[in-house]
Enzyme design. Structure first.
Site, PDB file in Angstrom:
ATOM      1  CG  ASP A   1      -1.672  -1.296   1.399  1.00 53.13           C
ATOM      2  OD1 ASP A   1      -2.004  -1.941   0.384  1.00 53.13           O
ATOM      3  OD2 ASP A   1      -1.913  -1.689   2.563  1.00 53.13           O
TER       4      ASP A   1
ATOM      5  CD  GLU B   1      -8.417  -4.130  -1.413  1.00 48.58           C
ATOM      6  OE1 GLU B   1      -9.119  -4.380  -0.410  1.00 48.58           O
ATOM      7  OE2 GLU B   1      -7.339  -4.737  -1.657  1.00 48.58           O
TER       8      GLU B   1
END
Length: 348
Positions: A38, A219
Site C-alpha cells: 500500500d 479497494e
C-alpha cells in the site's frame, strides 16, 4: 597530426566512460524495497514523503530521490496505545497536507477485521517527520460501516474522501464510496457508492475468513487528475490472488462527483499482472511527479512470484506512465525485477 588524433581518441574514450557512468548512476531497479504494501507518496518543498502499511504503527520516509527509498531516512512517527479500537491492523496510511497541517488517514481495528474503520492523526509541523502527531479520532459517515483505504482530494474548492467499504455489516463485497468533507477531520455528507465489483476480473478470490464462498473486491481508490478529467484508479479482486489489478472510473472535473452517474467504469483493467515479467498482483498504488514536474509516475506494490498473497512479500515498485490521445492514463505493463529504469527527470 598523430598526436592530435591520439589526444582526441583519449578524450572521446574518457568522455564515453563518463557518460556511461553518469547514465548508470541515474538508473534504478524495482522493487524499491524488499517489502512494503500500500505505498503512498506525497511531494512538498522539494522532498518526497513516503509511507506504507506496517500493521502496527505509522512510519514516514523522507527523500529527494523516491527511487532510493531503501537507503533513505525513515521515522516511526506514531504508534497506537494498546487496548483501543484502533490498536491493531493499521492498513494503508496516507499522508496529506491540508490547510497548513499534515494528516495521516489510516484504517485500524482491535484485532477483529469486522471492526475496521478509518482514523486520523494531525501534525502542525512544516515537516511531517518532525513535531508531534496527535490522534484526532475516527472519521466516518453516518452509517459508520466497515471502511478501509481512505484517500482525500480537492476538487473545485471542496475536499472529498473516497474509501472501500461494506454496504452492510457482513463481508462479501467491497465497494468504493465517496463523501464530501466538512473539514479535514469530518465527513460532511452521506456516503455515495460509485463502484461495485461487476466484471469478472473484479471478482477473483474465495473469502478466507467468513461464511460466504466468494468475495468481490473494489479497494484502494486513488484520484488522478489530468486535463478536464478526474480518474479514480482502484484495485480489484482479492489481494491474495495473482489477479489483483487496477481498474478505472472517469468523471468530468465539472460534474457532480457525488452523483454515481458522473463516474464511468472502464470494462477492462488498466494495469494487471505480467507473468512474462514475473510481476503478480500489482495494485494499491499512488501517483507522483518527477522532481522537475515533467513526468508522471505510478508507485504500486506487487509480488515477484505467483501465489505469494497479501503478506510481506509485496514490495513497492515505480515506473513512468504516459497519456493516451483521449486523455486517459496509459500505465503500460509492470516492469520486471532488476530491469534498469531511468530515474525520474530532475532527480539529483
Amino acid at each position: 597530426m598523430r598526436k592530435l588524433f591520439n589526444v582526441c581518441l583519449l578524450l572521446l574514450l574518457f568522455s564515453g566512460t563518463t557518460i556511461a557512468q553518469t547514465t548508470t548512476g541515474k538508473t534504478f531497479t524495482n522493487p524499491l524495497m524488499p517489502s512494503g504494501a500500500d505505498p503512498w507518496v506525497i511531494q512538498k518543498d522539494g522532498f518526497y514523503y513516503y509511507t506504507n502499511s506496517t500493521g502496527g504503527n505509522i512510519v514516514i520516509w523522507k527523500t529527494k530521490d523516491i527511487t532510493a527509498l531503501s537507503t533513505s531516512p525513515k521515522k516511526a512517527v506514531w504508534s497506537p496505545p494498546a487496548g483501543m479500537a484502533y490498536s491493531r491492523d493499521l492498513w494503508a496510511p496516507e499522508l496529506h497536507f491540508i490547510n497548513g497541517k499534515w494528516y495521516v488517514y489510516f484504517a485500524a481495528d482491535n484485532g477483529d477485521n469486522n471492526n475496521h474503520r478509518i482514523y486520523v492523526i494531525e501534525n502542525s509541523s512544516a515537516d511531517p517527520t518532525q513535531g508531534t502527531w496527535e490522534f484526532k479520532g475516527k472519521i466516518a459517515d453516518s452509517t459508520d460501516k466497515w471502511a478501509i483505504d481512505a484517500s482525500v482530494f480537492e476538487s473545485k474548492g471542496s475536499w472529498y474522501m473516497i474509501w472501500s467499504g461494506w454496504e452492510g455489516d457482513h463481508n462479501g463485497q467491497q465497494n468504493i464510496y465517496i463523501a464530501k468533507m466538512k473539514d479535514a477531520l469530518t465527513i460532511g455528507s452521506e456516503r455515495v457508492k460509485v463502484s461495485s465489483p461487476t466484471y469478472t476480473w473484479e471478482t477473483n478470490g474465495d473469502l478466507r475468513d467468513g461464511d460466504l464462498t466468494h468475495v468481490s473486491v473494489n479497494e484502494g481508490p486513488e484520484i488522478l487528475k489530468h486535463g478536464n478529467k478526474q480518474f479514480l484508479i482502484y484495485s480489484a479482486s482479492g489481494c491474495w490472488t495473482d489477479f489483483y489489478a487496477l481498474g478505472m472510473l472517469t468523471a468530468d472535473k465539472n460534474s457532480d462527483l457525488l452523483n454515481p452517474a458522473s463516474w464511468k467504469k472502464s470494462d477492462q483493467p488498466v494495469f494487471k499482472q505480467s507473468p512474462e515479467n514475473s510481476v503478480y498482483a500489482p495494485g494499491h498504488n499512488s501517483f507522483f511527479k518527477s522532481p522537475d514536474g515533467r513526468e508522471d509516475w505510478i508507485i504500486y506494490h506487487a509480488n515477484s512470484n505467483p501465489n505469494e498473497g497479501c503478506g510481506n512479500k509485496r514490495s513497492p515498485r515505480a515506473q513512468k506512465f504516459s497519456w493516451n490521445k483521449d486523455g486517459s492514463p496509459n500505465f503500460g505493463v509492470p516492469v520486471k525485477d532488476g530491469q534498469p529504469l531511468v530515474k525520474p527527470s530532475g532527480t539529483k
